[in-house]
Design an enzyme around this catalytic site. Sequence first.
Site, short mmCIF file in Angstrom:
data_model
loop_
_atom_site.label_atom_id
_atom_site.label_comp_id
_atom_site.label_asym_id
_atom_site.label_seq_id
_atom_site.Cartn_x
_atom_site.Cartn_y
_atom_site.Cartn_z
N ILE A 29 0.70 -1.51 0.13
CA ILE A 29 -0.36 0.04 0.17
C ILE A 29 0.41 1.25 0.20
O ILE A 29 0.37 2.42 0.06
CB ILE A 29 -0.71 0.13 1.11
CG1 ILE A 29 -0.64 0.16 2.87
CG2 ILE A 29 -1.97 -0.93 1.22
CD1 ILE A 29 -0.90 0.09 3.68
N HIS A 46 -4.42 -4.20 -2.30
CA HIS A 46 -5.03 -4.07 -0.98
C HIS A 46 -4.75 -2.16 -1.03
O HIS A 46 -4.96 -1.61 0.36
CB HIS A 46 -4.01 -4.27 0.15
CG HIS A 46 -3.90 -5.91 0.21
ND1 HIS A 46 -3.38 -6.64 0.63
CD2 HIS A 46 -4.77 -6.89 -0.19
CE1 HIS A 46 -3.50 -8.68 0.46
NE2 HIS A 46 -5.27 -8.01 0.40
N CYS A 94 -16.51 19.17 5.02
CA CYS A 94 -17.87 19.00 5.52
C CYS A 94 -17.97 17.87 6.70
O CYS A 94 -18.86 18.30 7.20
CB CYS A 94 -17.88 18.24 4.43
SG CYS A 94 -17.73 16.23 4.56
N THR A 145 6.75 -11.96 -0.72
CA THR A 145 5.30 -12.21 0.36
C THR A 145 5.18 -13.70 0.71
O THR A 145 5.87 -14.65 0.42
CB THR A 145 4.23 -12.46 -1.07
OG1 THR A 145 3.00 -12.69 0.23
CG2 THR A 145 4.02 -12.82 -2.19
N SER A 146 4.55 -14.08 1.99
CA SER A 146 4.37 -15.33 2.76
C SER A 146 3.57 -15.96 2.19
O SER A 146 3.17 -16.90 2.36
CB SER A 146 4.28 -14.87 4.55
OG SER A 146 3.00 -14.31 3.93
#
Length: 240
Positions: free
Chosen positions: A106, A122, A153, A191-192
Amino acid sequence: MDETKLATLRSWIEESNQIVFFGGAGVSTESGIPDFRSADGLYNQRYAYPPETIISHTFYMKRPEIFFRFYREKMLFPEAKPNLVHEKLAKWEQEGKLLAVVTQNIDGLHQAAGSKRVYELHGSVHRNYCERCHAFYSLSDLLAMEDIPHCTCGGRIKPDVVLYEEGLDGDTVNGAVSAIRNADLLIVAGTSLSVYPAAAFLDEYRGTRLVLINKTETARDNIADLVFHEKLGEVFEKLP
Ligand code: CNA
């Protein structure tokens, strides 16, 4: 490092013009961003709640002050710079060799390195939206606010990152799956492969050149055609 395996990977890269790179947190550890599941990763540190609880949709709704404290302290790395891996992937895309990057990260570092076709499964810390009027806020806007960020706002601003319990964006999934199906070489790295549905995307690959590069063993080493248990930077510095 096994020179024969390295020579095979090099020749596969030379022969490919539809490479797809599927990556995770390990791609950015060499940029100084900790991953989740390494020994020194976020999941092995102590917090009042487990990280997977804090970064869940339920927790975000019920305890936003704790969520945003954790998010700001542990998930935002505005000073991080792309490393050799991000840069080489951007170069391959420019040379017409790489079709797409599919990432679970990310941090936006692939785009910072110049990659254009990036499927962020993600989401990204660089996009934030008001929950009420949907106004856009950048990461620097968010960093300039304190505690729970609010729009002019009055609505609460939510980072465009996929929390536990939330679904993935449909267009991003379709783009990622289509790229993986069309890949002539799929490189899975850092990456796992333990977060679903993202990890199941590998099953969409139809070719015979699936390369897995990870410091430690993964749950899917058995389906790869070539496996490197090495640091990514050390492999990538030897690639074209
Ligand atoms: P993970 O489960 O933390 O796994 C990371 C894997 O990378 C581990 O198996 C490590 O052994 C391996 N690894 C770490 N450094 C290196 C290296 N230098 N070379 C080779 N291998 C290395 O992370 P996953 O990405 O598999 O899990 C998915 C989560 C983590 C996603 O939801 C991400 O959003 C989330 N995450 C993202 C970031 C980021 O954006 N940079 C950072 C931390 C976590």
